[in-house]
Design an enzyme around this catalytic site. Structure first.
Site, PDB file in Angstrom:
ATOM      1  N   THR A  15      13.955  -3.105  11.261  1.00 51.47           N
ATOM      2  CA  THR A  15      14.333  -3.917  12.029  1.00 51.47           C
ATOM      3  C   THR A  15      13.456  -4.555  13.370  1.00 51.47           C
ATOM      4  OG1 THR A  15      16.556  -2.592  12.308  1.00 51.47           O
ATOM      5  CG2 THR A  15      16.542  -3.124  14.230  1.00 51.47           C
ATOM      6  N   HIS A  46      11.516  -7.561  11.974  1.00 48.21           N
ATOM      7  CA  HIS A  46      12.749  -8.617  13.180  1.00 48.21           C
ATOM      8  C   HIS A  46      12.534  -8.390  14.591  1.00 48.21           C
ATOM      9  CE1 HIS A  46      15.403  -9.352  10.171  1.00 48.21           C
ATOM     10  NE2 HIS A  46      15.892  -8.156  10.045  1.00 48.21           N
TER      11      HIS A  46
HETATM   12 ZN   LIG Z   1      14.765   1.964  10.923  1.00 44.41          ZN
END
Ligand SMILES: [Zn+2]
Length: 364
Positions: free
Chosen positions: A60, A63
Protein backbone atom coordinates in the site's frame (compact mmCIF):
# COMPACT_ATOMS: atom_id res chain seq x y z
CA UNK A 1 6.47 5.33 34.78
CA UNK A 2 3.98 8.17 34.79
CA UNK A 3 1.95 9.45 31.92
CA UNK A 4 3.47 12.35 30.05
CA UNK A 5 0.19 13.52 28.62
CA UNK A 6 -0.43 17.21 29.03
CA UNK A 7 -3.79 18.92 28.76
CA UNK A 8 -2.66 21.59 26.28
CA UNK A 9 -3.04 21.60 22.51
CA UNK A 10 0.22 19.73 21.96
CA UNK A 11 1.89 16.81 23.69
CA UNK A 12 5.16 17.55 25.48
CA UNK A 13 7.66 14.86 26.43
CA UNK A 14 10.28 14.98 29.20
CA UNK A 15 12.57 17.13 27.08
CA UNK A 16 9.74 19.53 26.30
CA UNK A 17 9.62 18.54 22.63
CA UNK A 18 6.41 19.27 20.75
CA UNK A 19 7.65 18.22 17.31
CA UNK A 20 8.89 15.00 15.76
CA UNK A 21 10.56 13.44 12.75
CA UNK A 22 8.08 12.05 10.20
CA UNK A 23 7.55 11.04 6.57
CA UNK A 24 4.69 12.99 5.03
CA UNK A 25 2.87 12.95 1.70
CA UNK A 26 3.91 16.50 0.99
CA UNK A 27 2.26 16.99 -2.41
CA UNK A 28 -0.18 15.35 -4.83
CA UNK A 29 2.61 13.41 -6.56
CA UNK A 30 5.27 10.74 -6.10
CA UNK A 31 7.60 10.11 -3.12
CA UNK A 32 7.43 11.32 0.47
CA UNK A 33 9.14 14.12 2.36
CA UNK A 34 11.21 13.69 5.52
CA UNK A 35 10.50 16.43 8.05
CA UNK A 36 11.85 17.07 11.54
CA UNK A 37 9.21 19.52 12.71
CA UNK A 38 5.91 17.65 12.46
CA UNK A 39 3.65 18.44 15.44
CA UNK A 40 3.68 15.53 17.87
CA UNK A 41 0.15 14.03 18.00
CA UNK A 42 -1.99 14.60 21.05
CA UNK A 43 -4.02 11.63 22.30
CA UNK A 44 -7.73 12.20 22.84
CA UNK A 45 -9.37 10.80 26.02
CA UNK A 46 -9.65 7.27 24.55
CA UNK A 47 -6.38 7.28 22.59
CA UNK A 48 -2.94 5.88 23.24
CA UNK A 49 0.23 7.73 22.18
CA UNK A 50 2.93 5.31 21.01
CA UNK A 51 6.66 6.02 20.56
CA UNK A 52 7.44 4.20 17.32
CA UNK A 53 10.44 1.86 17.15
CA UNK A 54 10.23 0.00 13.82
CA UNK A 55 7.86 0.25 10.84
CA UNK A 56 7.19 -1.97 7.83
CA UNK A 57 6.82 -0.70 4.26
CA UNK A 58 3.68 -2.22 2.73
CA UNK A 59 2.54 -2.70 -0.86
CA UNK A 60 0.00 0.00 0.00
CA UNK A 61 2.88 2.36 0.81
CA UNK A 62 4.24 1.65 -2.66
CA UNK A 63 0.96 2.90 -4.18
CA UNK A 64 1.24 6.01 -1.99
CA UNK A 65 4.91 6.50 -2.91
CA UNK A 66 4.21 6.13 -6.65
CA UNK A 67 0.99 8.16 -6.38
CA UNK A 68 -1.12 5.94 -8.63
CA UNK A 69 -4.82 6.51 -9.37
CA UNK A 70 -5.89 4.74 -6.17
CA UNK A 71 -3.56 6.85 -4.00
CA UNK A 72 -4.55 10.08 -5.74
CA UNK A 73 -8.20 9.33 -5.06
CA UNK A 74 -7.77 8.24 -1.45
CA UNK A 75 -4.75 9.77 0.35
CA UNK A 76 -5.12 13.25 1.87
CA UNK A 77 -2.07 15.39 1.04
CA UNK A 78 -0.18 16.33 4.20
CA UNK A 79 -0.81 13.05 6.00
CA UNK A 80 1.88 11.03 7.82
CA UNK A 81 1.91 7.67 5.99
CA UNK A 82 2.62 4.12 7.24
CA UNK A 83 0.48 1.59 9.09
CA UNK A 84 2.76 -1.29 10.17
CA UNK A 85 4.72 -0.72 13.38
CA UNK A 86 5.91 -1.72 16.82
CA UNK A 87 6.61 0.77 19.59
CA UNK A 88 6.18 1.59 23.25
CA UNK A 89 3.26 3.37 24.88
CA UNK A 90 4.37 6.89 25.79
CA UNK A 91 1.14 8.31 27.20
CA UNK A 92 -2.53 7.43 27.50
CA UNK A 93 -5.70 9.56 27.31
CA UNK A 94 -7.70 10.33 30.45
CA UNK A 95 -10.35 7.65 29.77
CA UNK A 96 -7.88 4.84 28.94
CA UNK A 97 -7.90 2.23 31.69
CA UNK A 98 -6.43 -0.89 30.12
CA UNK A 99 -2.91 0.21 29.20
CA UNK A 100 0.00 2.00 30.85
CA UNK A 101 3.04 3.82 29.44
CA UNK A 102 6.02 1.56 28.89
CA UNK A 103 4.13 -1.37 27.31
CA UNK A 104 5.50 -2.70 23.99
CA UNK A 105 2.67 -2.69 21.47
CA UNK A 106 1.58 -2.87 17.86
CA UNK A 107 -1.91 -1.96 16.69
CA UNK A 108 -4.69 -2.92 14.33
CA UNK A 109 -4.62 -0.14 11.73
CA UNK A 110 -8.33 -0.24 10.86
CA UNK A 111 -10.26 2.03 13.21
CA UNK A 112 -14.04 2.18 13.66
CA UNK A 113 -16.47 3.90 16.01
CA UNK A 114 -17.83 0.41 16.85
CA UNK A 115 -21.39 1.53 16.06
CA UNK A 116 -22.29 -0.12 12.75
CA UNK A 117 -23.74 -3.60 12.12
CA UNK A 118 -20.48 -5.39 11.35
CA UNK A 119 -18.43 -3.95 14.19
CA UNK A 120 -21.20 -4.97 16.61
CA UNK A 121 -21.42 -8.52 15.23
CA UNK A 122 -17.77 -9.61 15.27
CA UNK A 123 -16.77 -8.25 11.88
CA UNK A 124 -15.20 -4.89 12.75
CA UNK A 125 -12.60 -5.41 10.00
CA UNK A 126 -15.32 -4.59 7.45
CA UNK A 127 -17.04 -1.81 9.41
CA UNK A 128 -18.76 0.74 7.16
CA UNK A 129 -16.93 3.64 8.83
CA UNK A 130 -13.42 2.13 8.70
CA UNK A 131 -10.56 4.64 8.75
CA UNK A 132 -7.03 3.29 8.27
CA UNK A 133 -3.95 4.83 9.88
CA UNK A 134 -1.45 6.08 7.31
CA UNK A 135 -4.21 6.15 4.67
CA UNK A 136 -7.18 8.13 6.00
CA UNK A 137 -5.51 9.56 9.13
CA UNK A 138 -1.94 10.12 10.32
CA UNK A 139 0.12 6.93 10.38
CA UNK A 140 3.30 5.53 11.90
CA UNK A 141 6.18 6.67 9.66
CA UNK A 142 6.99 9.07 12.49
CA UNK A 143 8.45 9.14 15.98
CA UNK A 144 4.96 9.01 17.48
CA UNK A 145 1.56 7.69 16.43
CA UNK A 146 -1.84 7.91 18.12
CA UNK A 147 -4.38 5.07 17.98
CA UNK A 148 -7.66 4.35 19.78
CA UNK A 149 -7.30 2.18 22.88
CA UNK A 150 -9.38 -0.61 21.26
CA UNK A 151 -6.81 -0.94 18.46
CA UNK A 152 -3.79 -1.55 20.68
CA UNK A 153 -2.21 -5.02 20.51
CA UNK A 154 0.28 -5.79 23.34
CA UNK A 155 3.17 -7.73 21.80
CA UNK A 156 4.21 -10.99 23.47
CA UNK A 157 7.77 -10.68 24.88
CA UNK A 158 8.95 -13.70 22.84
CA UNK A 159 8.16 -11.95 19.52
CA UNK A 160 11.15 -9.87 18.30
CA UNK A 161 10.72 -6.23 17.23
CA UNK A 162 11.50 -7.01 13.59
CA UNK A 163 8.56 -9.44 13.41
CA UNK A 164 6.33 -7.28 15.62
CA UNK A 165 6.76 -4.39 13.17
CA UNK A 166 5.05 -6.40 10.40
CA UNK A 167 2.14 -8.05 12.22
CA UNK A 168 -0.26 -6.23 9.89
CA UNK A 169 0.70 -8.18 6.71
CA UNK A 170 1.34 -11.43 8.60
CA UNK A 171 -2.22 -10.94 9.86
CA UNK A 172 -3.47 -10.58 6.27
CA UNK A 173 -1.88 -13.94 5.47
CA UNK A 174 -3.25 -15.57 8.64
CA UNK A 175 -6.74 -14.18 7.97
CA UNK A 176 -6.73 -15.52 4.39
CA UNK A 177 -5.38 -18.95 5.32
CA UNK A 178 -7.72 -19.41 8.31
CA UNK A 179 -10.79 -18.15 6.41
CA UNK A 180 -10.20 -20.67 3.60
CA UNK A 181 -9.38 -23.56 5.94
CA UNK A 182 -6.26 -25.41 4.76
CA UNK A 183 -5.75 -28.30 7.20
CA UNK A 184 -5.04 -31.50 5.25
CA UNK A 185 -6.01 -29.74 2.00
CA UNK A 186 -4.04 -29.12 -1.19
CA UNK A 187 -3.47 -25.36 -1.44
CA UNK A 188 -2.65 -23.22 -4.46
CA UNK A 189 -1.22 -19.74 -3.80
CA UNK A 190 -1.22 -17.49 -6.87
CA UNK A 191 1.32 -14.68 -6.38
CA UNK A 192 4.19 -14.89 -3.90
CA UNK A 193 4.78 -11.25 -3.11
CA UNK A 194 5.19 -10.29 0.53
CA UNK A 195 1.85 -11.62 1.75
CA UNK A 196 1.86 -14.58 -0.66
CA UNK A 197 5.20 -15.74 0.77
CA UNK A 198 3.90 -15.21 4.30
CA UNK A 199 0.85 -17.28 3.31
CA UNK A 200 3.12 -20.19 2.30
CA UNK A 201 4.70 -20.41 5.76
CA UNK A 202 1.36 -19.71 7.51
CA UNK A 203 -0.46 -22.40 5.48
CA UNK A 204 2.30 -24.90 6.23
CA UNK A 205 2.14 -24.05 9.96
CA UNK A 206 -1.66 -24.33 9.88
CA UNK A 207 -1.45 -27.93 8.66
CA UNK A 208 -1.92 -27.60 4.91
CA UNK A 209 -1.24 -30.63 2.78
CA UNK A 210 0.74 -29.90 -0.38
CA UNK A 211 1.21 -26.22 -1.22
CA UNK A 212 1.60 -25.12 -4.85
CA UNK A 213 2.62 -21.56 -5.73
CA UNK A 214 2.93 -19.35 -8.80
CA UNK A 215 4.99 -16.23 -9.43
CA UNK A 216 6.71 -14.66 -12.41
CA UNK A 217 9.86 -13.94 -10.34
CA UNK A 218 12.23 -16.95 -10.13
CA UNK A 219 13.71 -15.72 -6.82
CA UNK A 220 10.26 -15.62 -5.25
CA UNK A 221 9.46 -19.06 -6.62
CA UNK A 222 12.67 -20.44 -5.10
CA UNK A 223 11.81 -18.84 -1.76
CA UNK A 224 8.24 -20.21 -1.87
CA UNK A 225 9.75 -23.70 -2.21
CA UNK A 226 12.21 -23.05 0.61
CA UNK A 227 9.28 -22.00 2.81
CA UNK A 228 7.33 -25.17 2.12
CA UNK A 229 5.72 -25.15 -1.34
CA UNK A 230 6.14 -28.54 -3.07
CA UNK A 231 6.22 -26.83 -6.44
CA UNK A 232 6.36 -23.23 -7.68
CA UNK A 233 5.42 -22.45 -11.27
CA UNK A 234 6.01 -19.61 -13.72
CA UNK A 235 2.40 -18.63 -14.54
CA UNK A 236 3.29 -17.32 -18.01
CA UNK A 237 3.20 -20.91 -19.27
CA UNK A 238 -0.34 -22.26 -18.78
CA UNK A 239 0.95 -25.86 -18.64
CA UNK A 240 1.25 -25.58 -14.85
CA UNK A 241 -2.54 -25.66 -14.48
CA UNK A 242 -2.63 -29.22 -15.89
CA UNK A 243 0.23 -30.22 -13.58
CA UNK A 244 -1.59 -29.03 -10.46
CA UNK A 245 -4.84 -30.70 -11.55
CA UNK A 246 -2.97 -33.93 -12.31
CA UNK A 247 -1.25 -33.87 -8.94
CA UNK A 248 -4.62 -33.40 -7.21
CA UNK A 249 -6.58 -36.50 -8.37
CA UNK A 250 -6.86 -34.97 -11.84
CA UNK A 251 -9.46 -32.60 -10.41
CA UNK A 252 -7.60 -29.62 -9.01
CA UNK A 253 -6.50 -28.06 -5.71
CA UNK A 254 -8.87 -27.98 -2.74
CA UNK A 255 -8.08 -24.36 -1.87
CA UNK A 256 -7.02 -21.28 -3.84
CA UNK A 257 -5.42 -18.29 -2.11
CA UNK A 258 -5.27 -15.45 -4.67
CA UNK A 259 -2.51 -13.06 -3.63
CA UNK A 260 -1.40 -11.48 -6.93
CA UNK A 261 -4.15 -9.11 -8.01
CA UNK A 262 -3.28 -10.05 -11.61
CA UNK A 263 -6.30 -10.89 -13.73
CA UNK A 264 -4.68 -13.84 -15.61
CA UNK A 265 -3.89 -15.35 -12.19
CA UNK A 266 -7.58 -15.17 -11.29
CA UNK A 267 -8.54 -17.22 -14.38
CA UNK A 268 -5.68 -19.66 -13.90
CA UNK A 269 -6.29 -20.07 -10.18
CA UNK A 270 -9.95 -20.98 -10.65
CA UNK A 271 -9.04 -23.31 -13.55
CA UNK A 272 -6.68 -25.14 -11.20
CA UNK A 273 -9.23 -25.27 -8.35
CA UNK A 274 -11.38 -28.40 -8.06
CA UNK A 275 -15.18 -28.32 -8.25
CA UNK A 276 -16.53 -27.39 -4.85
CA UNK A 277 -13.21 -25.80 -3.85
CA UNK A 278 -12.75 -22.70 -1.71
CA UNK A 279 -11.13 -19.55 -3.09
CA UNK A 280 -10.00 -16.76 -0.75
CA UNK A 281 -9.17 -13.55 -2.59
CA UNK A 282 -6.78 -11.03 -1.02
CA UNK A 283 -4.96 -9.53 -4.03
CA UNK A 284 -6.25 -6.17 -5.26
CA UNK A 285 -6.78 -5.78 -9.01
CA UNK A 286 -5.96 -2.59 -10.86
CA UNK A 287 -9.61 -2.19 -11.86
CA UNK A 288 -12.68 -4.23 -12.87
CA UNK A 289 -11.78 -7.61 -14.39
CA UNK A 290 -13.45 -9.81 -17.01
CA UNK A 291 -13.99 -13.26 -15.55
CA UNK A 292 -16.01 -16.34 -16.63
CA UNK A 293 -18.14 -16.57 -13.52
CA UNK A 294 -20.53 -19.16 -15.03
CA UNK A 295 -17.85 -21.71 -15.77
CA UNK A 296 -15.34 -20.95 -13.03
CA UNK A 297 -17.64 -20.33 -10.06
CA UNK A 298 -21.31 -21.24 -10.67
CA UNK A 299 -20.88 -24.60 -12.43
CA UNK A 300 -17.86 -25.43 -10.30
CA UNK A 301 -19.87 -24.82 -7.15
CA UNK A 302 -16.96 -22.89 -5.60
CA UNK A 303 -17.06 -20.86 -2.43
CA UNK A 304 -15.49 -17.42 -2.94
CA UNK A 305 -14.33 -15.37 0.03
CA UNK A 306 -13.26 -11.72 -0.08
CA UNK A 307 -10.54 -11.07 2.50
CA UNK A 308 -10.02 -7.60 3.94
CA UNK A 309 -7.70 -6.72 6.83
CA UNK A 310 -7.58 -8.87 9.92
CA UNK A 311 -10.45 -10.07 12.11
CA UNK A 312 -10.51 -8.07 15.33
CA UNK A 313 -9.09 -9.73 17.14
CA UNK A 314 -9.45 -13.40 16.29
CA UNK A 315 -6.77 -13.14 13.60
CA UNK A 316 -4.38 -11.45 16.06
CA UNK A 317 -4.75 -14.26 18.60
CA UNK A 318 -4.27 -16.91 15.88
CA UNK A 319 -1.20 -15.05 14.60
CA UNK A 320 0.32 -14.85 18.09
CA UNK A 321 -0.18 -18.58 18.59
CA UNK A 322 1.39 -19.40 15.22
CA UNK A 323 4.35 -17.11 15.96
CA UNK A 324 4.88 -18.59 19.43
CA UNK A 325 4.75 -22.12 17.98
CA UNK A 326 8.01 -21.29 16.19
CA UNK A 327 6.60 -22.67 12.95
CA UNK A 328 6.54 -19.44 10.93
CA UNK A 329 9.68 -18.82 8.87
CA UNK A 330 9.98 -15.07 8.37
CA UNK A 331 13.75 -14.47 8.31
CA UNK A 332 13.98 -14.80 4.52
CA UNK A 333 10.92 -12.59 4.00
CA UNK A 334 11.98 -9.59 6.12
CA UNK A 335 15.09 -8.84 4.08
CA UNK A 336 16.20 -5.25 4.75
CA UNK A 337 16.35 -2.60 7.50
CA UNK A 338 17.10 1.10 7.03
CA UNK A 339 17.04 4.13 9.33
CA UNK A 340 13.98 6.35 8.77
CA UNK A 341 16.00 9.13 7.11
CA UNK A 342 17.08 6.62 4.42
CA UNK A 343 13.40 6.27 3.49
CA UNK A 344 14.12 6.80 -0.19
CA UNK A 345 16.55 3.88 -0.38
CA UNK A 346 14.15 1.81 1.74
CA UNK A 347 11.20 2.40 -0.60
CA UNK A 348 13.34 1.84 -3.71
CA UNK A 349 14.68 -1.44 -2.31
CA UNK A 350 11.11 -2.68 -1.85
CA UNK A 351 9.79 -1.35 -5.17
CA UNK A 352 12.70 -2.75 -7.24
CA UNK A 353 12.07 -6.21 -5.83
CA UNK A 354 15.63 -6.38 -4.48
CA UNK A 355 14.10 -6.52 -1.00
CA UNK A 356 10.93 -8.30 -0.01
CA UNK A 357 9.71 -6.93 3.33
CA UNK A 358 11.63 -3.75 4.15
CA UNK A 359 11.63 -2.35 7.68
CA UNK A 360 12.66 1.17 8.77
CA UNK A 361 14.09 1.93 12.21
CA UNK A 362 12.52 5.03 13.69
CA UNK A 363 13.54 5.22 17.34
CA UNK A 364 15.11 3.31 20.22
ZN1 LIG B 1 0.32 -3.26 5.25
Amino acid sequence: MTTMLTKGPVAVDKSGTTTMRALIKHHAGPELQYVTNRAKPVPGPRDVLIKVKKVGICGTDRHIWEWDAWAAGRIPVGIVTGHEFVGTIEAVGSAVSKYQPGLRVSAEGHTTAWKDYNSRTGNAHIASDTKIIGIDRDGCFAEYVCVPEENVWPVHPAIPDKVASVLDPIGNAVHTVMAAGVSAKSVLITGTGIIGLMAVTVAKAAGAGRIFATDIDPKRRALAKKLGAVEAFDPRDNAWIGEVRKACRGEGADVLLEMSGASPALDQGFEALRNGGVAALLGLFKGPVTFDINRLVVFKGCTVLGINGRKMFETWFQMEELLLSGKLELDDIITHEFPLDQFKKAHETMISGEGIKVVMNVGA
